[in-house]
Write an enzyme that holds these catalytic residues in place. Structure first.
Site, short mmCIF file in Angstrom:
data_model
loop_
_atom_site.label_atom_id
_atom_site.label_comp_id
_atom_site.label_asym_id
_atom_site.label_seq_id
_atom_site.Cartn_x
_atom_site.Cartn_y
_atom_site.Cartn_z
N TYR A 66 63.37 57.78 72.01
CA TYR A 66 63.69 57.96 70.58
C TYR A 66 63.57 56.69 69.95
O TYR A 66 62.98 56.70 68.67
CB TYR A 66 65.22 58.64 70.34
CG TYR A 66 65.57 59.12 68.92
CD1 TYR A 66 64.97 60.22 68.39
CD2 TYR A 66 66.33 58.42 67.98
CE1 TYR A 66 65.36 60.53 66.98
CE2 TYR A 66 66.74 58.64 66.77
CZ TYR A 66 66.22 59.83 66.33
OH TYR A 66 66.68 60.26 65.12
N LYS A 100 61.01 55.61 66.77
CA LYS A 100 61.47 55.40 65.54
C LYS A 100 61.10 54.02 65.17
O LYS A 100 60.75 53.70 63.89
CB LYS A 100 62.93 55.60 65.26
CG LYS A 100 63.61 56.98 65.40
CD LYS A 100 62.71 57.96 64.52
CE LYS A 100 63.56 59.12 64.26
NZ LYS A 100 62.82 59.93 62.94
#
Length: 256
Positions: free
Chosen positions: A157, A161
């Site tokens: 993640y 991002k």
């Protein structure tokens, strides 16, 4: 904020808009005067968001799409253009989590997160920018996260991002001459089904989890989806035409 000085209503696409942050963004953009295409993996799940947009007096269209599938993305964007109008605003919000420590993380967990967040944003932007360049005006907003700065158990993640921030800055450079801006919003802790699931995974009651996060935030509260929608509203506004390539942390305190 007015969507445009033009008499022709502009069309916005919001991915991952069936619930949570995406739904709040869709409703806010409708309030700002946009027609809104509500995209999510399950088209039927978009019904509540569509109803909320229409309650604001806006036009809405639900479209089911896997944003990591190139052919389906092209079909979805073409459908939006045909049924709602050419999209000139794109909010890449679709996301999933597959949290695990690095030594436990499987390739499928890595690929799923990178596929939706990073590949999905690439495919959606590539499809939508054709309409923006033709119009000579466009707005792309990518949803990053404070996790881009690093977060235990979120190597996939965090990488996705952080990648979206680099993607955003490159879009700003490439698309600026066509009247298109690209910016990113990086939320902190926001009350959503996703953060509730994180609390459950950690074995912490959600109310206690929220209180813990609020206690370490300079603005002593947790964020709400509307906090993110407000930031997106600014970035897609006419008045933000000289703001591009930026990452705005909406996290109740300084980040980045």
């Amino acid at each position: 904020m007015s969507a445009s000085p033009s008499s022709e209503q502009r069309v916005a696409v919001v991915t991952g808009a069936a619930r949570g942050i995406g739904a709040a963004i869709a409703v806010r953009l409708a309030r700002d005067g946009f027609a809104v295409a509500v995209l999510d993996l399950d088209e039927a799940a978009c019904a509540d968001t569509v109803a909320a947009v229409e309650k604001e007096g806006g036009r809405a269209l639900a479209v089911g799409v896997d944003v990591s599938d190139a052919a389906r993305v092209e079909t979805a964007v073409a459908r939006v253009a045909a049924e709602l109008g050419p999209p000139v605003v794109l909010v890449n919000n679709a996301g999933v989590t597959r949290d695990n420590l690095l030594f436990k993380m499987g390739e499928a967990e890595w690929d799923a997160v990178i596929g939706v967040h990073l590949r999905g944003a690439f495919l959606m932007t590539r499809a939508a920018q054709a309409h923006m360049t033709k119009a000579g005006w466009g707005r792309v907003v990518n949803l990053s996260s404070v996790s881009a700065l690093g977060n235990r158990g979120q190597a996939n993640y965090s990488a996705a991002k952080a990648g979206l921030q680099g993607f955003t800055k490159t879009l700003a450079i490439e698309l600026g001459k066509f009247g298109i801006t690209a910016n990113a919003v990086a939320p902190g802790f926001i009350v959503t089904e996703m953060t509730a699931a994180t609390a459950e995974r950690l074995g912490v009651p959600f109310e206690e989890f929220k209180a813990q996060r609020a206690a370490v935030t300079p603005v002593p509260r947790v964020g709400e989806p509307e906090d993110i929608a407000h930031a997106v509203s600014f970035f897609v506004s006419e008045g933000a035409g000289f703001v591009t390539g930026q990452v705005l942390y909406v996290a109740g305190g300084p980040r980045g």
